[in-house]
Design an enzyme around this catalytic site. Structure first.
Site, mmCIF file in Angstrom:
data_model
loop_
_atom_site.group_PDB
_atom_site.id
_atom_site.type_symbol
_atom_site.label_atom_id
_atom_site.label_comp_id
_atom_site.label_asym_id
_atom_site.label_seq_id
_atom_site.Cartn_x
_atom_site.Cartn_y
_atom_site.Cartn_z
ATOM 1 N N GLU A 1 34.723 -2.786 -3.400
ATOM 2 C CA GLU A 1 34.212 -1.366 -3.250
ATOM 3 C C GLU A 1 34.429 -1.065 -1.714
ATOM 4 O O GLU A 1 35.008 0.248 -1.379
ATOM 5 C CB GLU A 1 32.863 -1.314 -3.534
ATOM 6 C CG GLU A 1 32.330 0.391 -3.455
ATOM 7 C CD GLU A 1 30.757 0.465 -3.685
ATOM 8 O OE1 GLU A 1 30.349 0.025 -4.412
ATOM 9 O OE2 GLU A 1 30.237 1.458 -2.718
ATOM 10 N N SER B 1 24.803 -4.813 -12.816
ATOM 11 C CA SER B 1 25.899 -5.400 -13.718
ATOM 12 C C SER B 1 25.492 -6.658 -14.507
ATOM 13 O O SER B 1 26.068 -7.208 -15.089
ATOM 14 C CB SER B 1 27.059 -5.882 -12.769
ATOM 15 O OG SER B 1 26.656 -6.772 -11.653
ATOM 16 N N HIS C 1 30.838 -7.252 -11.480
ATOM 17 C CA HIS C 1 30.513 -8.642 -10.794
ATOM 18 C C HIS C 1 29.380 -9.510 -11.999
ATOM 19 O O HIS C 1 28.353 -9.554 -11.425
ATOM 20 C CB HIS C 1 30.018 -8.649 -9.475
ATOM 21 C CG HIS C 1 30.904 -8.362 -8.587
ATOM 22 N ND1 HIS C 1 30.895 -7.588 -7.504
ATOM 23 C CD2 HIS C 1 32.311 -8.599 -8.556
ATOM 24 C CE1 HIS C 1 31.688 -7.302 -6.754
ATOM 25 N NE2 HIS C 1 32.590 -7.987 -7.610
ATOM 26 N N SER D 1 27.459 -10.274 -6.900
ATOM 27 C CA SER D 1 26.801 -9.100 -7.270
ATOM 28 C C SER D 1 26.269 -8.738 -5.943
ATOM 29 O O SER D 1 24.918 -9.407 -5.650
ATOM 30 C CB SER D 1 26.046 -9.043 -8.282
ATOM 31 O OG SER D 1 25.396 -7.801 -8.584
ATOM 32 N N CYS E 1 33.165 4.680 -10.467
ATOM 33 C CA CYS E 1 31.850 5.284 -10.641
ATOM 34 C C CYS E 1 31.996 6.584 -9.866
ATOM 35 O O CYS E 1 32.601 6.616 -8.648
ATOM 36 C CB CYS E 1 30.947 4.427 -10.345
ATOM 37 S SG CYS E 1 29.419 5.257 -10.396
ATOM 38 N N HIS F 1 34.184 -6.993 -0.020
ATOM 39 C CA HIS F 1 34.086 -6.638 -1.220
ATOM 40 C C HIS F 1 34.870 -5.457 -1.691
ATOM 41 O O HIS F 1 35.339 -4.509 -0.971
ATOM 42 C CB HIS F 1 32.630 -5.927 -1.235
ATOM 43 C CG HIS F 1 31.870 -5.524 -2.448
ATOM 44 N ND1 HIS F 1 32.365 -4.331 -3.080
ATOM 45 C CD2 HIS F 1 31.238 -6.357 -3.129
ATOM 46 C CE1 HIS F 1 31.683 -4.333 -4.289
ATOM 47 N NE2 HIS F 1 30.852 -5.459 -4.398
ATOM 48 N N CYS G 1 23.702 4.235 -4.056
ATOM 49 C CA CYS G 1 23.494 5.178 -5.264
ATOM 50 C C CYS G 1 22.185 5.297 -5.920
ATOM 51 O O CYS G 1 21.203 4.249 -5.850
ATOM 52 C CB CYS G 1 24.550 4.601 -6.338
ATOM 53 S SG CYS G 1 24.010 3.388 -7.112
HETATM 54 S S1 SF4 Z 1 25.741 0.475 -8.744
HETATM 55 FE FE1 SF4 Z 1 25.748 2.532 -8.577
HETATM 56 S S2 SF4 Z 1 27.780 3.168 -7.473
HETATM 57 FE FE2 SF4 Z 1 28.009 1.126 -8.477
HETATM 58 S S3 SF4 Z 1 28.637 1.372 -10.562
HETATM 59 FE FE3 SF4 Z 1 26.220 1.405 -10.482
HETATM 60 S S4 SF4 Z 1 25.925 3.587 -10.367
HETATM 61 FE FE4 SF4 Z 1 27.929 3.434 -9.734
#
Ligand code: SF4
Length: 403
Positions: free
Chosen positions: A178, A376, A86, A314, A148, A176, A284
Site C-alpha cells: 500500500e 484481513s 495479508h 498484516s 479500497c 508495504h 481508515c
Molecule cells: S484496512 Fe481500511 S484501507 Fe485497508 S482495505 Fe480495510 S477498509 Fe480499506
C-alpha cells in the site's frame, strides 16, 4: 462493441458468490460468542471478543470481487498481483479457485511476464503503484481493480500535495504494497517527492533535520530505500504534507504529525507553518474502529492474556498487537495452526524477527483470554482459534455460556 477491460465495481454476482463466501469465511462459533454478548465462560475459562474485529469493508469487497471474477471469466486464466490481502487462509482459498498469485518482483516486466492479453489480473485492496498499472494497461488484459476507497482517498490527497509543491511524508512501511502504491502517487506530478517514515524514531531524525540539527547526508543515508529518486532534503523538506498507510497505529500517526508540525513551526514560525505544512487523517475508519475496540476492552480490565489473530505481514494486525502488548501478555498468531497442544507459534510483537515458539502460554487456573483479529482475518479463522483454546481446557463451544 469492444469488451470493457477495466472493472472497479464487481460484476453484480453477489447473489451467486454470497453463499460460497458465507460457507468459506463465516463462523457459527463467532456468531455464538457475539450472541452471548462478546463474552462467554465455561469452567475456569472466560473468553472476551473485541466488539470490532476481522474483515473490514475493503477486504470484504476485494475478496467478493475475486470470487465474482472467477464466475465472470470461467474459461480465462486469472492472476492476482501478489496477495489479495495479508492472510494465508484467504490467499490459499483463492488459489484453490484456480487464481494464480504472481511473485512479488519489483520490476513489473518480471512480475507480469506471464500475463497475456486474454488474461485477467485482479489488483488487491491496497492497490498497485502507478508504474505497474500503466504496464498492465499496456498489456491490454482485463483488470479487476479492488483498491479500497479509503486507499484511493489517500492517493487523492498525496497527488494534491504533489500538485501544490508539497513533499508527501508518509507514515508507513516503505516496503508495504500500500505504501509503495501511495508513494508512487507523489510522482504523478512533475517535481513531486515523498519520504516514508516508519515510526517515531525515524520521524525524530526528520524533525532534527528540519530544525537544523541533522545533516542532509544523515537523511539520505537513513532513508535510502524510503525516498523518491533525486530526493534533496534541503529542497524537498521545506514544504511537507503528511499522509499515512491506512493501517498504522493511529496514536503513533497523530504523534508523528504533531512532531513534524512542531519542527516546522520552530523553523518557519506560525505564518510559515500555514504555508508549508499540511496534514489530514488517513487512517481508515475500519482500522480505527478495531484499535478503538481493543483499547476499550483493555480499559475495562480483567484480561489475563490476549490473542491477536492475523497474517504476520498484516500491518493492522501488528498495530493491534502493539496496543495490547503494552498492557498484558499478547500473542500474535496467524491462525489455529499457531496453537499446537499447549504450545503456541507466534510473531513476537514489535520485533522484526521471524516466528517464535512458546511452550505454555495459557496460565493455570481461572483465566480470561481476550481475542481480536486484524482486518484481513476471516471469522472462520477466529472461530477455529476459539475452538482450539477451549479444547486446551477440555471444553467445546456448545458448553459456552453467558457471563
Ligand atoms: S484496512 Fe481500511 S484501507 Fe485497508 S482495505 Fe480495510 S477498509 Fe480499506
Amino acid at each position: 462493441m469492444s469488451t470493457p477491460q477495466y472493472f472497479q465495481k464487481g460484476f453484480g454476482l453477489k447473489t451467486v458468490v454470497g453463499p460460497v463466501l458465507a460457507q468459506n469465511y463465516a463462523s457459527a462459533v463467532v456468531e455464538k460468542l457475539k450472541n452471548l454478548g462478546y463474552e462467554a465462560r465455561v469452567g475456569e475459562l472466560t473468553l472476551k471478543l473485541a466488539r470490532e474485529f476481522g474483515f473490514c469493508y475493503g477486504v470484504d469487497r476485494a475478496v467478493e470481487y475475486a470470487y465474482e471474477t472467477r464466475e465472470q471469466f470461467p474459461d480465462r486464466r486469472i492472476f492476482l498481483s501478489g496477495e489479495i490481502i495479508h492472510n494465508p487462509d484467504v490467499n490459499g482459498r483463492i488459489e484453490r479457485l484456480g487464481i494464480r498469485l504472481l511473485p512479488g518482483a519489483k520490476d513489473p516486466r518480471v512480475r507480469y511476464a506471464e500475463v497475456e492479453q486474454a488474461d485477467v489480473v485482479i489488483l488487491p485492496a491496497f492497490g498497485v503503484p502507478v508504474g505497474e498499472m500503466e504496464h498492465l494497461r499496456g498489456k491490454g488484459c482485463v483488470l479487476v481493480d479492488t483498491t479500497c476507497g479509503s486507499v484511493l482517498n489517500v492517493w487523492k490527497n498525496v497527488h494534491k500535495y504533489a500538485r501544490e509543491g508539497f513533499t508527501a511524508v508518509i507514515h508507513g512501511k516503505h516496503h508495504h504494497e500500500e505504501t509503495k502504491a501511495t508513494a508512487s502517487q507523489a510522482l504523478t506530478h512533475e517535481g513531486g517527492h515523498y519520504l516514508c517514515v516508519r515510526d517515531r524514531e525515524q520521524a525524530t531524525l526528520v524533525c532534527d533535520f528540519i530544525r537544523g540539527r541533522a545533516t542532509a547526508g544523515a537523511i539520505l543515508a537513513r532513508f535510502a530505500d524510503a525516498i523518491s529518486p533525486g530526493f534533496d532534503p534541503d529542497r524537498d523538506l521545506l514544504r511537507v504534507g503528511l499522509a499515512n498507510q491506512t493501517t498504522m497505529l493511529m496514536s503513533e500517526s497523530l504523534e508523528i504529525q504533531e512532531m513534524l508540525r512542531q519542527a516546522m513551526r520552530e523553523r518557519f514560525g506560525e505564518d510559515g507553518l500555514r504555508e508549508r505544512f499540511r496534514a489530514f487523517d488517513t487512517i481508515c475508519s475500519a482500522t480505527q474502529d478495531r484499535q478503538d475496540a481493543v483499547q476499550k476492552m483493555l480499559a475495562a480490565g480483567g484480561l489475563d492474556v490476549m490473542i491477536v489473530i492475523g497474517g504476520y505481514n498484516s500491518s493492522n494486525t501488528q498495530a493491534l498487537a502493539r496496543i495490547c502488548a503494552d498492557e498484558l501478555p499478547t500473542w500474535h498468531i496467524r491462525g489455529p495452526e499457531g496453537l499446537e497442544g499447549a504450545a503456541l507459534r507466534h510473531r513476537p510483537v514489535g520485533v522484526h524477527s521471524s516466528e517464535s515458539f512458546v511452550d505454555a502460554w495459557l496460565p493455570q487456573g481461572p483465566v480470561t483470554v481476550g481475542l481480536t483479529a486484524g482486518a484481513s482475518t476471516p471469522n472462520n479463522v477466529v472461530g477455529e482459534v476459539v475452538q482450539k483454546i477451549l479444547a486446551l481446557r477440555g471444553h467445546t463451544v456448545d458448553e459456552l455460556a453467558a457471563v
